[in-house]
Design a protein around this motif. Structure first.
Motif, PDB file in Angstrom:
ATOM      1  N   ALA A 101      -5.101   1.345   1.525  1.00 42.03           N
ATOM      2  CA  ALA A 101      -5.136   0.746  -0.387  1.00 42.03           C
ATOM      3  C   ALA A 101      -4.854   1.463  -1.306  1.00 42.03           C
ATOM      4  N   SER A 102      -4.430   2.851  -1.398  1.00 41.61           N
ATOM      5  CA  SER A 102      -3.896   4.195  -2.615  1.00 41.61           C
ATOM      6  C   SER A 102      -2.121   3.026  -2.294  1.00 41.61           C
ATOM      7  N   ILE A 103      -1.909   2.857  -1.792  1.00 42.73           N
ATOM      8  CA  ILE A 103       0.011   2.486  -1.235  1.00 42.73           C
ATOM      9  C   ILE A 103      -0.784   0.936  -2.303  1.00 42.73           C
ATOM     10  N   HIS A 105      -2.958   1.231  -4.281  1.00 45.37           N
ATOM     11  CA  HIS A 105      -3.429   0.889  -6.126  1.00 45.37           C
ATOM     12  C   HIS A 105      -1.902   1.289  -6.399  1.00 45.37           C
ATOM     13  N   THR A 106      -1.139   2.102  -5.745  1.00 41.29           N
ATOM     14  CA  THR A 106      -0.783   2.643  -6.792  1.00 41.29           C
ATOM     15  C   THR A 106       0.777   1.291  -7.076  1.00 41.29           C
ATOM     16  N   VAL A 107       0.847   0.687  -6.733  1.00 39.67           N
ATOM     17  CA  VAL A 107       2.176  -0.075  -6.949  1.00 39.67           C
ATOM     18  C   VAL A 107       1.862  -0.773  -7.425  1.00 39.67           C
ATOM     19  N   VAL A 108       0.353  -0.783  -7.847  1.00 38.40           N
ATOM     20  CA  VAL A 108      -0.330  -2.262  -8.675  1.00 38.40           C
ATOM     21  C   VAL A 108      -0.224  -0.874 -10.699  1.00 38.40           C
ATOM     22  N   PHE A 109      -0.797   0.323 -10.007  1.00 38.44           N
ATOM     23  CA  PHE A 109      -0.730   0.558 -11.618  1.00 38.44           C
ATOM     24  C   PHE A 109       0.956   0.637 -11.543  1.00 38.44           C
ATOM     25  N   THR A 110       1.629   1.036 -11.199  1.00 41.20           N
ATOM     26  CA  THR A 110       3.274   1.195 -11.391  1.00 41.20           C
ATOM     27  C   THR A 110       3.369  -0.555 -11.814  1.00 41.20           C
ATOM     28  N   PHE A 111       3.578  -1.213 -11.260  1.00 43.55           N
ATOM     29  CA  PHE A 111       3.920  -3.014 -11.750  1.00 43.55           C
ATOM     30  C   PHE A 111       3.535  -3.231 -13.151  1.00 43.55           C
ATOM     31  N   PHE A 112       1.909  -2.569 -13.482  1.00 45.53           N
ATOM     32  CA  PHE A 112       1.048  -3.158 -14.931  1.00 45.53           C
ATOM     33  C   PHE A 112       1.624  -1.511 -15.907  1.00 45.53           C
ATOM     34  N   THR A 113       1.942  -0.845 -15.951  1.00 48.37           N
ATOM     35  CA  THR A 113       2.312   0.926 -16.428  1.00 48.37           C
ATOM     36  C   THR A 113       3.461   0.992 -17.182  1.00 48.37           C
ATOM     37  N   VAL A 114       4.414   0.609 -16.760  1.00 42.98           N
ATOM     38  CA  VAL A 114       6.172   0.332 -16.672  1.00 42.98           C
ATOM     39  C   VAL A 114       6.255  -0.579 -17.306  1.00 42.98           C
ATOM     40  N   THR A 279      -7.734   5.263  -5.885  1.00 46.65           N
ATOM     41  CA  THR A 279      -7.288   5.663  -5.215  1.00 46.65           C
ATOM     42  C   THR A 279      -5.931   5.471  -5.314  1.00 46.65           C
ATOM     43  N   VAL A 280      -4.896   6.543  -5.414  1.00 42.57           N
ATOM     44  CA  VAL A 280      -3.726   6.316  -5.614  1.00 42.57           C
ATOM     45  C   VAL A 280      -3.015   7.053  -4.956  1.00 42.57           C
ATOM     46  N   MET A 281      -2.039   6.830  -3.680  1.00 43.68           N
ATOM     47  CA  MET A 281      -1.104   7.814  -3.362  1.00 43.68           C
ATOM     48  C   MET A 281      -0.894   9.821  -3.740  1.00 43.68           C
ATOM     49  N   THR A 282      -1.027   9.748  -4.504  1.00 40.20           N
ATOM     50  CA  THR A 282      -0.714  11.397  -4.972  1.00 40.20           C
ATOM     51  C   THR A 282      -2.318  11.799  -4.808  1.00 40.20           C
ATOM     52  N   TYR A 283      -3.351  11.125  -5.037  1.00 40.61           N
ATOM     53  CA  TYR A 283      -4.660  11.877  -5.013  1.00 40.61           C
ATOM     54  C   TYR A 283      -5.067  11.853  -3.740  1.00 40.61           C
ATOM     55  N   GLU A 284      -4.786  11.109  -2.434  1.00 44.91           N
ATOM     56  CA  GLU A 284      -5.011  10.743  -1.436  1.00 44.91           C
ATOM     57  C   GLU A 284      -4.107  12.011  -0.933  1.00 44.91           C
ATOM     58  N   ILE A 285      -3.578  11.932  -1.224  1.00 45.36           N
ATOM     59  CA  ILE A 285      -1.980  13.126  -0.619  1.00 45.36           C
ATOM     60  C   ILE A 285      -3.111  14.960  -0.563  1.00 45.36           C
ATOM     61  N   TYR A 286      -3.517  14.644  -1.863  1.00 42.79           N
ATOM     62  CA  TYR A 286      -3.801  16.212  -2.420  1.00 42.79           C
ATOM     63  C   TYR A 286      -5.041  15.973  -1.317  1.00 42.79           C
ATOM     64  N   THR A 287      -6.116  14.971  -1.090  1.00 49.82           N
ATOM     65  CA  THR A 287      -7.520  15.512  -0.336  1.00 49.82           C
ATOM     66  C   THR A 287      -6.929  15.386   0.915  1.00 49.82           C
ATOM     67  N   VAL A 303       6.306  11.672   2.450  1.00 43.76           N
ATOM     68  CA  VAL A 303       7.877  11.857   2.600  1.00 43.76           C
ATOM     69  C   VAL A 303       7.431  10.127   2.745  1.00 43.76           C
ATOM     70  N   VAL A 304       6.450   9.688   3.216  1.00 41.87           N
ATOM     71  CA  VAL A 304       6.248   8.037   2.470  1.00 41.87           C
ATOM     72  C   VAL A 304       6.988   7.908   1.031  1.00 41.87           C
ATOM     73  N   LEU A 305       6.143   8.778  -0.106  1.00 42.10           N
ATOM     74  CA  LEU A 305       6.038   8.224  -1.813  1.00 42.10           C
ATOM     75  C   LEU A 305       7.665   8.532  -1.723  1.00 42.10           C
ATOM     76  N   PHE A 306       8.123   9.976  -1.056  1.00 39.07           N
ATOM     77  CA  PHE A 306       9.836  10.276  -1.610  1.00 39.07           C
ATOM     78  C   PHE A 306      10.592   8.801  -0.873  1.00 39.07           C
ATOM     79  N   ALA A 307      10.492   8.203  -0.092  1.00 39.99           N
ATOM     80  CA  ALA A 307      11.321   6.922  -0.053  1.00 39.99           C
ATOM     81  C   ALA A 307      10.611   5.657  -0.291  1.00 39.99           C
ATOM     82  N   PHE A 308       9.180   5.658  -0.866  1.00 41.66           N
ATOM     83  CA  PHE A 308       9.159   4.536  -2.409  1.00 41.66           C
ATOM     84  C   PHE A 308      10.584   4.993  -3.583  1.00 41.66           C
TER      85      PHE A 308
END
Length: 327
Positions: A101-103, A105-114, A279-287, A303-308
């Motif tokens: 789900a965090s992946i 949310h991150t894609v949706v967050f990026t798609f609208f903000t950028v 919940t985005v990818m960075t928050y899940e990594i922190y958790t 590593v998955v975030l880096f690949a993205f």
């Protein structure tokens, strides 16, 4: 009397010295003071680059390498032990519904903000590139959120999103519309955070576009004016194509920032928001790393975030243009 013979061209170009003319000592021996001066400059350059190189290797190179290694290990940070587990960490994270789900949310967050922030930034830069009264104040006001502390911004926006006395629900109430519980409703929490992120990030993007606009050749615009091109035609046919290098830079930086967004989401919606809706990818990594102490899985997520990010950078370069176009 014999005719003078033509001299062969010098291998390094230029006019060859006449025959029999003695070369200077510096050229006969491969240079005099110049090579020594060059060696001194190289030593000074290496000496000045050494601290930055050590800093780069120690604080960036070593952690990155350690992240890739620990992604394939079960690392107990409390006991200080590490055992090789292969791809188990990757299997574990992709079977975790919260991470998946965090992946999204991150894609949706990026798609609208950028794209939205970039479009607003271009319009603001074009408007503020004209000679209007008080444009310096407008530029400073738009850029101000970028240098303001994120926590302070988040607290102000939390008050604005307040469902009873907040400015948004008060304005909606004037039209007879009942506003939502912005940060407490899973359907609206991510949208509210996106609004804050767009507002905060549009200033630096506008500044980059403004610098690009001021560096454009004015003779092109003068030629377009002589041909009778309208302002809209000039914008679409001249301004936007010439902004291509700046657009590529802003796009890459914005994607990286949006995938690494953490602080505003953490302050506005603690614990990942209502029902993990923010919940985005960075928050899940922190958790995973600092609350559950699953360092191996946290490294696998990194590593998955880096690949993205790597894939998105390649796509961005492909879509925006070739490398020669962005120099």
């Amino acid at each position: 009397m014999a005719a003078p013979t033509a001299q062969a061209p010098h291998p390094r170009g230029g006019t060859p010295p006449p025959r029999g003319f003695p070369l200077p000592a510096a050229r006969r021996h491969g240079g005099g003071r110049r090579p020594k001066f060059g060696r001194d400059r190289r030593r000074v350059a290496l000496l000045m680059l050494t601290p930055a190189t050590i800093h780069l290797v120690w604080w960036i190179g070593v952690p990155v390498a350690a992240t890739f290694v620990l992604a394939f290990m079960n690392y107990d940070i409390l006991a200080g032990t590490a055992t090789f587990t292969g791809l188990d960490n990757f299997r574990a994270i992709f079977s975790d519904s919260t991470w998946n789900a965090s992946i999204w949310h991150t894609v949706v967050f990026t798609f609208f903000t950028v794209p939205v922030a970039m479009a607003i930034a271009v319009v603001l830069a074009v408007l503020l590139n004209n000679k209007i009264r008080g444009r310096a104040w407008y530029r400073a006001a738009i850029f101000m959120p970028h240098i303001t502390a994120t926590v302070a911004i988040a607290l102000v926006w939390m008050w604005m999103f307040e469902p009873r006395i907040g400015i948004f629900n008060t304005a909606l109430g004037w039209f007879g519309v009942k506003g939502p519980v912005w940060l407490g409703d899973p359907s609206w929490a991510l949208f509210a955070v996106i609004m804050v992120s767009i507002w905060k990030g549009v200033g630096i993007k506008m500044l980059i576009y403004l610098a690009a606009l001021q560096a454009m050749p004015q003779d092109v615009y003068e030629a377009a004016a002589l041909d009778g091109a309208s302002k809209a035609r000039t914008f679409w046919s001249i301004t936007l194509p010439l902004l291509k290098p700046a657009t590529f830079f802003v796009l890459v930086v914005s994607i990286i920032d949006s995938f690494q967004a953490f602080d505003q989401l953490y302050v506005l919606t603690p614990d990942g928001g209502p029902a993990n809706s923010t919940t985005v990818m960075t928050y899940e990594i922190y958790t995973k790393a600092f609350k559950e102490f699953q360092m191996g899985q946290a490294c696998a997520m990194s590593v998955v975030l880096f690949a993205f990010l790597l894939v998105l950078m390649l796509i961005s370069r492909r879509v925006t243009g070739r490398e020669d176009d962005v120099r």
